[in-house]
Design a protein around this motif. Structure first.
Motif, short mmCIF file in Angstrom:
data_model
loop_
_atom_site.label_atom_id
_atom_site.label_comp_id
_atom_site.label_asym_id
_atom_site.label_seq_id
_atom_site.Cartn_x
_atom_site.Cartn_y
_atom_site.Cartn_z
N THR A 110 30.70 -130.94 26.51
CA THR A 110 29.83 -131.32 25.40
C THR A 110 28.46 -130.68 25.57
O THR A 110 27.88 -130.15 24.62
CB THR A 110 29.70 -132.85 25.34
OG1 THR A 110 31.00 -133.42 25.27
CG2 THR A 110 28.89 -133.28 24.14
N ALA A 111 27.93 -130.71 26.77
CA ALA A 111 26.63 -130.10 27.04
C ALA A 111 26.68 -128.60 26.80
O ALA A 111 25.75 -128.02 26.24
CB ALA A 111 26.20 -130.39 28.48
N SER A 112 27.76 -127.96 27.22
CA SER A 112 27.93 -126.53 27.02
C SER A 112 27.94 -126.18 25.53
O SER A 112 27.28 -125.24 25.10
CB SER A 112 29.23 -126.06 27.68
OG SER A 112 29.45 -124.70 27.43
N GLN A 113 28.68 -126.96 24.76
CA GLN A 113 28.75 -126.73 23.32
C GLN A 113 27.37 -126.91 22.69
O GLN A 113 26.97 -126.16 21.80
CB GLN A 113 29.76 -127.70 22.68
CG GLN A 113 29.94 -127.49 21.19
CD GLN A 113 30.57 -126.16 20.87
OE1 GLN A 113 31.52 -125.74 21.52
NE2 GLN A 113 30.04 -125.47 19.88
N HIS A 114 26.63 -127.90 23.16
CA HIS A 114 25.30 -128.16 22.63
C HIS A 114 24.36 -126.98 22.91
O HIS A 114 23.60 -126.56 22.03
CB HIS A 114 24.75 -129.45 23.26
CG HIS A 114 23.38 -129.82 22.78
ND1 HIS A 114 23.12 -130.20 21.48
CD2 HIS A 114 22.19 -129.86 23.43
CE1 HIS A 114 21.83 -130.46 21.35
NE2 HIS A 114 21.24 -130.26 22.52
N ILE A 115 24.42 -126.44 24.11
CA ILE A 115 23.58 -125.30 24.47
C ILE A 115 23.93 -124.07 23.63
O ILE A 115 23.05 -123.36 23.14
CB ILE A 115 23.72 -124.99 25.98
CG1 ILE A 115 23.09 -126.11 26.80
CG2 ILE A 115 23.07 -123.65 26.33
CD1 ILE A 115 23.38 -126.04 28.28
N GLU A 116 25.21 -123.82 23.45
CA GLU A 116 25.64 -122.68 22.64
C GLU A 116 25.17 -122.81 21.20
O GLU A 116 24.73 -121.84 20.57
CB GLU A 116 27.16 -122.55 22.70
CG GLU A 116 27.68 -122.10 24.06
CD GLU A 116 29.16 -122.38 24.25
OE1 GLU A 116 29.86 -122.60 23.25
OE2 GLU A 116 29.61 -122.39 25.41
N THR A 117 25.25 -124.03 20.67
CA THR A 117 24.78 -124.28 19.30
C THR A 117 23.27 -124.04 19.20
O THR A 117 22.79 -123.45 18.23
CB THR A 117 25.11 -125.72 18.87
OG1 THR A 117 26.52 -125.91 18.94
CG2 THR A 117 24.64 -125.99 17.45
#
Length: 201
Positions: free
Chosen positions: A37-44
């Motif tokens: 979830t954190a990874s997806q947030h950073i990519e976004t």
């Protein structure tokens, strides 16, 4: 009597299963700190930052000026590597400086590409800045830029690209000189799609 005992036993077993499931869900709940979830947030965040940067730089003309920082005789971006594009550190000017300032200190690698249509109608790619091959978690943002015949080739002046006396049409007409995109009919020279690709190092 035996039936009541079986019923109580069944209810107790059901309560035990429900309690176990509830405990398990609480123990493994997905939170904003979960890695995926954190990874997806950073990519976004990276994608939105790149999109906003491209929009701002298109509006102030820096995207166009950067695409016109060109060496017609070498058929490459001015002061670029032997391959005709910037490897690693781009010039600290205009749009390229804005990209480096936005992402260079975040342990984020980036590529900048320009897409155009050639004389045969095929979509082609021209690298502007290359830091390597993007990873699987890379994100990208794009913006269209229209270049015109009477727009000047630019030269570097500090942190800006300034116009010269030579236009895109002059490069197209000159013997031994070439711009990466062909000249389209009419006053518009070409429509170029600028792409910024980002990934964490």
């Amino acid at each position: 009597m035996r039936g009541q005992a079986h019923t109580l036993e069944g209810v107790a077993a059901a309560l035990l299963v429900v309690a176990t499931v509830a405990f398990t869900i609480q123990a493994t709940a997905v939170t904003p700190l979960t890695a995926s979830t954190a990874s997806q947030h950073i990519e976004t965040q990276h994608e939105r930052a790149a999109s906003g940067l491209l929009e701002t730089e298109r509006a102030n003309g820096n995207l166009s000026r950067t695409l016109r920082y060109w060496n017609g005789t070498g058929a490459s971006f001015a002061n670029a590597s032997a391959n005709g594009y910037y490897v690693g550190e781009p010039p600290n000017a205009s749009f390229l400086l804005a990209v480096e300032e936005t992402f260079g200190d975040r342990a984020v690698a980036y590529n900048v590409n320009a897409y155009y249509v050639d004389a045969n109608g095929d979509r082609r790619t021209r690298r502007v800045v290359h830091h390597g091959d993007p990873s699987a978690d890379a994100v990208a943002a794009t913006r269209l830029v229209t270049l015109y015949d009477n727009q000047s080739i630019t030269e570097r002046n500090g942190t800006r690209f300034e116009p010269t006396a030579k236009t895109l049409a002059d490069v197209d007409d000159a013997t031994g000189e070439r711009y990466f995109a062909p000249n389209a009919p009419g006053h518009a020279y070409a429509v170029v799609e600028v792409e910024v690709v980002l990934w964490r190092m």
